[in-house]
Design a protein around this motif. Structure first.
Motif, PDB file in Angstrom:
ATOM      1  N   GLU A  87      -2.801   9.696  -4.113  1.00  0.00           N
ATOM      2  CA  GLU A  87      -3.603   8.537  -3.693  1.00  0.00           C
ATOM      3  C   GLU A  87      -4.198   8.717  -2.303  1.00  0.00           C
ATOM      4  O   GLU A  87      -5.333   8.324  -2.064  1.00  0.00           O
ATOM      5  CB  GLU A  87      -2.751   7.257  -3.706  1.00  0.00           C
ATOM      6  CG  GLU A  87      -2.455   6.710  -5.064  1.00  0.00           C
ATOM      7  CD  GLU A  87      -3.658   6.043  -5.707  1.00  0.00           C
ATOM      8  OE1 GLU A  87      -4.466   5.411  -4.999  1.00  0.00           O
ATOM      9  OE2 GLU A  87      -3.792   6.176  -6.939  1.00  0.00           O
ATOM     10  N   LYS A  98      -0.639  -1.293  -3.158  1.00  0.00           N
ATOM     11  CA  LYS A  98      -2.077  -1.210  -2.879  1.00  0.00           C
ATOM     12  C   LYS A  98      -2.727  -2.584  -2.958  1.00  0.00           C
ATOM     13  O   LYS A  98      -3.582  -2.923  -2.137  1.00  0.00           O
ATOM     14  CB  LYS A  98      -2.751  -0.257  -3.873  1.00  0.00           C
ATOM     15  CG  LYS A  98      -2.523   1.201  -3.550  1.00  0.00           C
ATOM     16  CD  LYS A  98      -3.102   2.127  -4.583  1.00  0.00           C
ATOM     17  CE  LYS A  98      -4.598   1.992  -4.711  1.00  0.00           C
ATOM     18  NZ  LYS A  98      -5.181   2.933  -5.675  1.00  0.00           N
ATOM     19  N   GLU A  99      -2.313  -3.359  -3.946  1.00  0.00           N
ATOM     20  CA  GLU A  99      -2.872  -4.700  -4.123  1.00  0.00           C
ATOM     21  C   GLU A  99      -2.619  -5.574  -2.894  1.00  0.00           C
ATOM     22  O   GLU A  99      -3.470  -6.366  -2.503  1.00  0.00           O
ATOM     23  CB  GLU A  99      -2.258  -5.339  -5.370  1.00  0.00           C
ATOM     24  CG  GLU A  99      -2.998  -6.550  -5.856  1.00  0.00           C
ATOM     25  CD  GLU A  99      -2.457  -7.010  -7.199  1.00  0.00           C
ATOM     26  OE1 GLU A  99      -1.309  -7.510  -7.243  1.00  0.00           O
ATOM     27  OE2 GLU A  99      -3.180  -6.864  -8.196  1.00  0.00           O
ATOM     28  N   GLU A 100      -1.447  -5.414  -2.293  1.00  0.00           N
ATOM     29  CA  GLU A 100      -1.102  -6.177  -1.086  1.00  0.00           C
ATOM     30  C   GLU A 100      -1.528  -5.469   0.198  1.00  0.00           C
ATOM     31  O   GLU A 100      -1.250  -5.952   1.291  1.00  0.00           O
ATOM     32  CB  GLU A 100       0.408  -6.440  -1.050  1.00  0.00           C
ATOM     33  CG  GLU A 100       0.908  -7.348  -2.145  1.00  0.00           C
ATOM     34  CD  GLU A 100       0.384  -8.767  -2.026  1.00  0.00           C
ATOM     35  OE1 GLU A 100       0.309  -9.284  -0.885  1.00  0.00           O
ATOM     36  OE2 GLU A 100       0.045  -9.342  -3.066  1.00  0.00           O
ATOM     37  N   ASN A 101      -2.139  -4.288   0.050  1.00  0.00           N
ATOM     38  CA  ASN A 101      -2.619  -3.503   1.184  1.00  0.00           C
ATOM     39  C   ASN A 101      -1.482  -3.085   2.131  1.00  0.00           C
ATOM     40  O   ASN A 101      -1.635  -3.123   3.353  1.00  0.00           O
ATOM     41  CB  ASN A 101      -3.724  -4.258   1.943  1.00  0.00           C
ATOM     42  CG  ASN A 101      -4.597  -3.327   2.734  1.00  0.00           C
ATOM     43  OD1 ASN A 101      -4.720  -2.152   2.409  1.00  0.00           O
ATOM     44  ND2 ASN A 101      -5.183  -3.837   3.805  1.00  0.00           N
ATOM     45  N   ILE A 125       7.808  -6.534  -1.338  1.00  0.00           N
ATOM     46  CA  ILE A 125       7.450  -5.832  -2.572  1.00  0.00           C
ATOM     47  C   ILE A 125       8.511  -4.788  -2.919  1.00  0.00           C
ATOM     48  O   ILE A 125       8.971  -4.719  -4.058  1.00  0.00           O
ATOM     49  CB  ILE A 125       6.053  -5.177  -2.469  1.00  0.00           C
ATOM     50  CG1 ILE A 125       4.980  -6.259  -2.578  1.00  0.00           C
ATOM     51  CG2 ILE A 125       5.850  -4.101  -3.530  1.00  0.00           C
ATOM     52  CD1 ILE A 125       3.582  -5.768  -2.408  1.00  0.00           C
ATOM     53  N   LEU A 140       0.502  -0.091   1.297  1.00  0.00           N
ATOM     54  CA  LEU A 140       0.962   1.166   0.712  1.00  0.00           C
ATOM     55  C   LEU A 140       1.730   2.016   1.719  1.00  0.00           C
ATOM     56  O   LEU A 140       2.777   2.581   1.390  1.00  0.00           O
ATOM     57  CB  LEU A 140      -0.215   1.956   0.121  1.00  0.00           C
ATOM     58  CG  LEU A 140       0.137   3.245  -0.609  1.00  0.00           C
ATOM     59  CD1 LEU A 140       1.096   2.976  -1.767  1.00  0.00           C
ATOM     60  CD2 LEU A 140      -1.123   3.938  -1.121  1.00  0.00           C
ATOM     61  N   PHE A 194       0.815   0.364  -7.410  1.00  0.00           N
ATOM     62  CA  PHE A 194      -0.214  -0.642  -7.691  1.00  0.00           C
ATOM     63  C   PHE A 194       0.030  -1.912  -6.873  1.00  0.00           C
ATOM     64  O   PHE A 194      -0.884  -2.438  -6.236  1.00  0.00           O
ATOM     65  CB  PHE A 194      -0.255  -0.965  -9.188  1.00  0.00           C
ATOM     66  CG  PHE A 194      -1.233  -2.036  -9.546  1.00  0.00           C
ATOM     67  CD1 PHE A 194      -2.587  -1.736  -9.676  1.00  0.00           C
ATOM     68  CD2 PHE A 194      -0.817  -3.341  -9.734  1.00  0.00           C
ATOM     69  CE1 PHE A 194      -3.510  -2.732  -9.986  1.00  0.00           C
ATOM     70  CE2 PHE A 194      -1.728  -4.347 -10.045  1.00  0.00           C
ATOM     71  CZ  PHE A 194      -3.079  -4.037 -10.176  1.00  0.00           C
ATOM     72  N   SER A 195       1.272  -2.396  -6.880  1.00  0.00           N
ATOM     73  CA  SER A 195       1.603  -3.616  -6.137  1.00  0.00           C
ATOM     74  C   SER A 195       1.389  -3.435  -4.642  1.00  0.00           C
ATOM     75  O   SER A 195       0.861  -4.322  -3.974  1.00  0.00           O
ATOM     76  CB  SER A 195       3.057  -4.011  -6.399  1.00  0.00           C
ATOM     77  OG  SER A 195       3.252  -4.307  -7.751  1.00  0.00           O
ATOM     78  N   LYS A 206       4.321   3.893 -10.743  1.00  0.00           N
ATOM     79  CA  LYS A 206       2.924   3.437 -10.745  1.00  0.00           C
ATOM     80  C   LYS A 206       2.833   1.943 -10.456  1.00  0.00           C
ATOM     81  O   LYS A 206       1.929   1.501  -9.733  1.00  0.00           O
ATOM     82  CB  LYS A 206       2.263   3.749 -12.094  1.00  0.00           C
ATOM     83  CG  LYS A 206       1.892   5.197 -12.265  1.00  0.00           C
ATOM     84  CD  LYS A 206       1.231   5.432 -13.619  1.00  0.00           C
ATOM     85  CE  LYS A 206       0.802   6.875 -13.784  1.00  0.00           C
ATOM     86  NZ  LYS A 206       0.199   7.127 -15.099  1.00  0.00           N
TER      87      LYS A 206
END
Length: 171
Positions: free
Chosen positions: A100, A15-18, A69, A20, A12-13, A8
């Motif tokens: 997701e 997605k945060e940095e776009n 990441i 995925l 999350f990381s 997770k």
């Protein structure tokens, strides 16, 4: 479960940095490399130091062009001595990733090769039921005897002769 928390955090990381999709590709590539016995041994063996493992990850990341990441994530797993969780982390990552992006992974198991039209109808029905895209894998397994099984992420529908007889005997 700890592996799920790691997965997770990676999702999350990313997605945060776009990124995925990039991290998804990195995880797939790493899983492929990890299937090699020498690499698997190096990553999991206590005979190798954290530093040696991290150097290997950095070298692999350059070779495979892993995102920062994902590279940092792998280094963190090693620093925390969680290498034994890598397979579970990858499995949870894929499970969460597909949720997701709205994809349901489904395996259809039949005793013999099914008619392609039937397979498409099954796929369409599942897509309509779940309201998401279906990634369908076909498997032929003579042990099913007849009928079919549809296995998704956390669910199963069986119309197989094998399960019918198994359930009949259990009654």
């Amino acid at each position: 479960m700890l592996a799920e928390k790691y997965a997770k955090a990676l999702i999350f990381s990313a997605k945060e940095e776009n990124i995925l999709e990039k991290v998804f590709e990195d995880v797939k590539a790493f899983q492929q490399v990890l299937s090699s016995e020498p690499v698997n041994f190096l990553i999991r063996s206590p005979a190798y130091s954290k530093q040696r493992k991290i150097e290997f990850i950095e070298s692999l990341a350059r070779e495979k062009n892993f995102s920062n990441i994902f590279t940092n994530f792998l280094k963190l797993v090693i620093k925390k001595k969680r290498e034994f969780l890598i397979d579970d982390i990858i499995r949870y990552f894929f499970f969460i990733y597909f949720r997701e992006v709205g994809i349901e992974n489904v395996t259809v198991v039949c005793a013999e090769e099914p008619d392609p039209t039937w397979v498409e109808r099954i796929k369409k029905t599942i897509q309509e039921t779940f309201g998401r895209k279906v990634n369908l894998t076909l498997k032929v397994d003579k042990k099913v005897i007849g009928g079919f099984e549809i296995i998704g992420d956390g669910w199963k529908v069986s119309a197989s002769v094998r399960d019918f007889f198994y359930n009949l005997v259990r009654m």
